[in-house]
Write an enzyme that holds these catalytic residues in place. Structure first.
Site, PDB file in Angstrom:
ATOM      1  N   HIS A  56      -5.172 -10.543   4.958  1.00  0.00           N
ATOM      2  CA  HIS A  56      -3.810 -10.846   4.512  1.00  0.00           C
ATOM      3  C   HIS A  56      -3.524 -12.352   4.537  1.00  0.00           C
ATOM      4  O   HIS A  56      -2.373 -12.765   4.515  1.00  0.00           O
ATOM      5  CB  HIS A  56      -2.795 -10.139   5.416  1.00  0.00           C
ATOM      6  CG  HIS A  56      -2.981  -8.665   5.508  1.00  0.00           C
ATOM      7  ND1 HIS A  56      -2.983  -7.838   4.398  1.00  0.00           N
ATOM      8  CD2 HIS A  56      -3.181  -7.852   6.576  1.00  0.00           C
ATOM      9  CE1 HIS A  56      -3.169  -6.590   4.785  1.00  0.00           C
ATOM     10  NE2 HIS A  56      -3.302  -6.568   6.098  1.00  0.00           N
ATOM     11  N   HIS A 218      -2.148  -2.611   2.390  1.00  0.00           N
ATOM     12  CA  HIS A 218      -3.527  -2.137   2.536  1.00  0.00           C
ATOM     13  C   HIS A 218      -3.910  -1.249   1.359  1.00  0.00           C
ATOM     14  O   HIS A 218      -4.929  -0.571   1.400  1.00  0.00           O
ATOM     15  CB  HIS A 218      -3.689  -1.341   3.836  1.00  0.00           C
ATOM     16  CG  HIS A 218      -3.215  -2.079   5.047  1.00  0.00           C
ATOM     17  ND1 HIS A 218      -1.963  -1.880   5.597  1.00  0.00           N
ATOM     18  CD2 HIS A 218      -3.820  -3.026   5.809  1.00  0.00           C
ATOM     19  CE1 HIS A 218      -1.816  -2.671   6.647  1.00  0.00           C
ATOM     20  NE2 HIS A 218      -2.932  -3.368   6.795  1.00  0.00           N
TER      21      HIS A 218
END
Length: 330
Positions: A56, A218
């Site tokens: 991320h 995700h």
């Protein structure tokens, strides 16, 4: 799927070694997976610690530095860090004024940070925690009970980090962090799936010509799939979804965030559409940030995060910050 890596097993360690080489202002422990600002612990200052699965970036390691986080704990790709990392980070940055854990609402993160808080307190470290759960797309998902934590994490880490940098006590820093969470909402859209190094191929199937509205960071499913839409149409859906839940009475911070594979040319064009919708809905904009900040590896797409801010939150947002991923005013 072509990736610029050596082998999947060392991708996080390799990235940490590269981060250490690029940023001498950080202490990067690649073996124990902890990133700390070099001047930590800072005397008479509350420390902020966050972390989560890698993939991320720049969240969270890229937000370590003056005005934001004191330490970050990167896990394996899309996998929570372990309590030992968090305890080690807390011990490295605690000045005696306490530590605030900033936790995104994913089951592994919640459980591991909770255990770490208990272990740290056994070692005499005062710990408070704030849970970020800003995603309005779904109430529960593959990884969570309740709403997912996404783009508002950046707002929490920046504003609470500025408060800590000013010397505010732990109770006040925690209260401001909670105010930011309560004042923030997000909605994401995927134009393509992401590919993890371990799998080497897309993690979910998104047919050509379709997009996923409300996707998680995700690749978790969102609200629905539709045929590809224009930036104008996507902004209508995303901003309306946020405003249905937030209904801001104050000016807002706007984060137009890329998921990792969307270029700034497209993100700025999307921001123009986001601003159009906000203007049409009568929502005042205080500040806007556009770029890839809370990403999902190589996913194409974008998310919109709004946070309504009073004078104090806006002042703390504007306060100086100096990190690898965010810097101004210093």
């Amino acid at each position: 799927m072509k990736m610029l890596i050596n082998v999947a097993e060392t991708v996080v360690a390799d990235a940490l070694r590269g981060m250490a080489a690029a940023h001498p202002e950080l202490v990067v422990d690649a073996e124990n997976r902890v990133i700390v600002r070099r001047d930590a612990p800072v005397a008479d200052k509350v420390a902020l610690v966050s972390g989560g699965g890698s993939g991320h970036e720049p969240l969270h390691g890229g937000f370590v530095g003056p005005g934001m986080l004191d330490a970050a704990c990167p896990g394996e790709v899309f996998t929570s860090p372990v309590p030992d990392q968090m305890v080690r980070a807390a011990a490295a940055v605690d000045s005696g004024k306490g530590v605030l854990f900033v936790v995104k609402n994913y089951t592994g993160d919640v459980l591991n940070f909770q255990m770490a808080a208990e272990l740290a307190e056994d070692e005499g470290i005062q710990v408070a925690s704030v849970l970020v759960n800003d995603d309005v797309a779904v109430d529960d998902s593959t990884f969570t009970a309740g709403r997912r934590g996404t783009g508002a994490t950046l707002f929490v880490e920046k504003i609470a980090g500025a408060a800590a940098e000013e010397g505010m006590p732990l109770e006040r820093v925690e209260a401001l962090a909670r105010q930011v969470v309560e004042s923030s909402r997000s909605f994401g859209v995927a134009l393509s799936a992401c590919s993890t190094p371990a799998k080497g191929s897309p993690t979910f199937d998104l047919p050509a010509g379709e997009l996923e509205l409300g996707v998680g960071i995700h690749g978790e499913p969102g609200r629905e799939r539709r045929a590809m839409m224009t930036s104008h149409e996507i902004a209508d859906v995303a901003v309306d979804a946020v405003l249905e839940d937030l209904d801001p009475l104050l000016p807002v911070l706007v984060l137009v965030n890329g998921m990792g594979a969307t270029p700034l040319l497209e993100l700025y064009g999307f921001n123009a559409e986001v601003r159009r919708v906000l203007d049409e809905r009568g929502v005042a904009v205080a500040r806007t940030l556009v770029g890839n900040y809370v990403t999902s590896l190589d996913m194409a797409g974008a998310s919109v995060t709004l946070c309504q801010v009073d004078g104090e939150l806006l002042r703390l947002w504007d306060a100086p910050v100096e990190t690898a991923g965010l810097r101004w005013g210093r």
